[in-house]
Design a protein around this motif. Structure first.
Motif, short mmCIF file in Angstrom:
data_model
loop_
_atom_site.label_atom_id
_atom_site.label_comp_id
_atom_site.label_asym_id
_atom_site.label_seq_id
_atom_site.Cartn_x
_atom_site.Cartn_y
_atom_site.Cartn_z
N GLY A 28 0.82 -1.21 0.00
CA GLY A 28 0.00 0.00 0.00
C GLY A 28 0.86 1.26 0.00
N PRO A 29 0.23 2.39 0.29
CA PRO A 29 0.97 3.66 0.33
C PRO A 29 2.06 3.64 1.39
CG PRO A 29 -1.41 4.02 0.43
CD PRO A 29 -1.19 2.55 0.57
N GLU A 30 3.14 4.34 1.13
CA GLU A 30 4.26 4.42 2.06
C GLU A 30 3.84 5.10 3.36
OE1 GLU A 30 8.67 6.52 2.41
OE2 GLU A 30 7.41 6.89 0.66
N VAL A 31 4.28 4.55 4.48
CA VAL A 31 4.10 5.23 5.77
C VAL A 31 5.18 6.30 5.83
CG1 VAL A 31 4.16 5.00 8.28
CG2 VAL A 31 3.14 3.18 6.89
N THR A 32 4.76 7.57 5.79
CA THR A 32 5.71 8.68 5.78
C THR A 32 5.96 9.24 7.17
OG1 THR A 32 3.91 10.23 5.31
CG2 THR A 32 5.13 9.35 3.41
N GLN A 33 5.10 8.91 8.13
CA GLN A 33 5.25 9.44 9.48
C GLN A 33 4.41 8.59 10.43
OE1 GLN A 33 3.54 13.33 10.00
NE2 GLN A 33 4.71 13.76 11.84
N ILE A 34 4.88 8.50 11.66
CA ILE A 34 4.11 7.90 12.74
C ILE A 34 3.83 9.02 13.73
CG2 ILE A 34 4.09 6.21 14.62
CD1 ILE A 34 6.25 4.66 13.01
N ILE A 35 2.58 9.14 14.14
CA ILE A 35 2.21 10.13 15.15
C ILE A 35 1.67 9.38 16.36
CG2 ILE A 35 0.71 12.07 15.75
CD1 ILE A 35 0.75 12.85 12.77
N VAL A 36 2.21 9.69 17.53
CA VAL A 36 1.76 9.09 18.78
C VAL A 36 1.16 10.19 19.64
CG1 VAL A 36 2.48 7.90 20.89
CG2 VAL A 36 3.50 7.28 18.69
N ASN A 37 -0.05 9.97 20.10
CA ASN A 37 -0.72 10.87 21.04
C ASN A 37 -0.79 10.11 22.37
OD1 ASN A 37 -2.69 12.16 22.66
ND2 ASN A 37 -3.57 13.12 20.85
N LYS A 38 0.16 10.41 23.26
CA LYS A 38 0.24 9.68 24.52
C LYS A 38 -1.03 9.84 25.35
CE LYS A 38 4.00 10.10 26.96
NZ LYS A 38 5.27 10.57 27.57
N GLY A 39 -1.56 11.05 25.44
CA GLY A 39 -2.74 11.30 26.26
C GLY A 39 -3.95 10.50 25.83
N ALA A 40 -4.12 10.35 24.53
CA ALA A 40 -5.26 9.59 23.99
C ALA A 40 -4.94 8.11 23.85
CB ALA A 40 -5.67 10.16 22.63
N ARG A 41 -3.68 7.72 24.09
CA ARG A 41 -3.21 6.34 23.91
C ARG A 41 -3.51 5.85 22.50
NH1 ARG A 41 -2.01 8.09 28.18
NH2 ARG A 41 -1.54 6.96 30.09
N LYS A 42 -3.15 6.68 21.51
CA LYS A 42 -3.38 6.35 20.10
C LYS A 42 -2.09 6.55 19.31
CE LYS A 42 -7.01 5.70 18.35
NZ LYS A 42 -7.73 4.48 18.00
N MET A 43 -1.89 5.71 18.31
CA MET A 43 -0.78 5.82 17.38
C MET A 43 -1.35 5.76 15.97
SD MET A 43 2.72 3.58 17.03
CE MET A 43 1.91 2.05 16.60
N TYR A 44 -0.85 6.63 15.11
CA TYR A 44 -1.34 6.73 13.74
C TYR A 44 -0.20 6.51 12.76
CZ TYR A 44 -5.04 9.09 16.30
OH TYR A 44 -6.02 9.40 17.21
N LEU A 45 -0.40 5.66 11.77
CA LEU A 45 0.52 5.52 10.66
C LEU A 45 -0.02 6.39 9.54
CD1 LEU A 45 1.25 1.67 10.56
CD2 LEU A 45 2.28 3.45 12.00
N MET A 46 0.80 7.33 9.10
CA MET A 46 0.37 8.35 8.16
C MET A 46 1.04 8.19 6.80
SD MET A 46 -1.52 10.12 10.28
CE MET A 46 -1.86 11.58 9.29
N HIS A 47 0.30 8.60 5.77
CA HIS A 47 0.86 8.81 4.43
C HIS A 47 0.52 10.25 4.10
CE1 HIS A 47 2.11 8.21 0.32
NE2 HIS A 47 0.99 8.76 -0.08
N GLY A 48 1.49 11.15 4.30
CA GLY A 48 1.19 12.57 4.18
C GLY A 48 0.21 12.96 5.28
N THR A 49 -0.95 13.49 4.89
CA THR A 49 -1.98 13.88 5.87
C THR A 49 -3.05 12.81 6.04
OG1 THR A 49 -3.22 15.04 4.15
CG2 THR A 49 -1.63 16.35 5.42
N GLU A 50 -2.93 11.71 5.31
CA GLU A 50 -3.91 10.63 5.37
C GLU A 50 -3.54 9.60 6.44
OE1 GLU A 50 -5.45 6.89 2.60
OE2 GLU A 50 -3.98 8.30 1.79
N ILE A 51 -4.50 9.26 7.30
CA ILE A 51 -4.30 8.22 8.30
C ILE A 51 -4.50 6.87 7.61
CG2 ILE A 51 -5.13 7.16 10.43
CD1 ILE A 51 -6.09 9.98 11.27
#
Length: 164
Positions: A28-51
């Motif tokens: 699939g699309p390349e994972v360009t960034q990982i965003i971790v929100n510690k307070g929400a206990r969520k991690m997002y694999l991103m392709h540009g601005t798309e989750i």
């Protein structure tokens, strides 16, 4: 005739190997960034601005605030990169986070401490722990199934932003 039989045997083995499960491949699309929100206990694999994917995560056993030194039980905060892969992790599979950086080392040294290290995203979270307390020594934990997916999607050098 013997060489033809050998060639056919090798070709059939190659064909059979290519028909195996594809669960460790991602196209699939390349994972360009990982965003971790510690307070929400969520991690997002991103392709540009798309989750591409999101995951519920567990953190270090003392999750409030940024990691300051070895043994504090905190998960780091800041911008790092994925710098290593461990297919033989004690926690199923893991990918390494480039903590500590120069600033982390200097801040810990100024306090007379070591910054710690060996921070990973790894498997090992059991289903019954999904609503339980944070438990790692500072790592980010997901289920083994989720870690298999993350391991195939994320490449070395991927930026990871860990936010409070």
């Amino acid at each position: 005739m013997k060489s033809l039989t050998t060639i056919l045997a090798i070709l059939s083995l190659v064909f059979m190997a290519s028909c195996g499960p594809k669960r460790y491949q991602y196209d699939g699309p390349e994972v360009t960034q990982i965003i971790v929100n510690k307070g929400a206990r969520k991690m997002y694999l991103m392709h540009g601005t798309e989750i591409l994917k999101s995951y519920r995560i567990d953190l270090g056993f003392a999750p409030e605030g940024a990691k300051e030194f070895e043994g504090d039980g905190k998960t780091p905060e800041g911008r790092y990169v994925i710098d290593r892969r461990n297919p033989k992790s004690a926690f199923y599979l893991s990918i390494g986070i480039s903590y500590p950086n120069r600033q982390n080392v200097e801040a810990a040294a100024a306090a007379g401490r070591k910054p710690g290290g060996q921070i990973f995203i790894h498997g090992g979270r059991r289903a019954q722990d999904r609503d339980g307390p944070d438990w790692t020594a500072g790592c980010i934990s997901v289920s083994n199934r989720e870690m298999r997916e993350i391991f195939t999607m994320v490449r070395l050098g991927t930026v990871i932003d860990i936010n409070p």
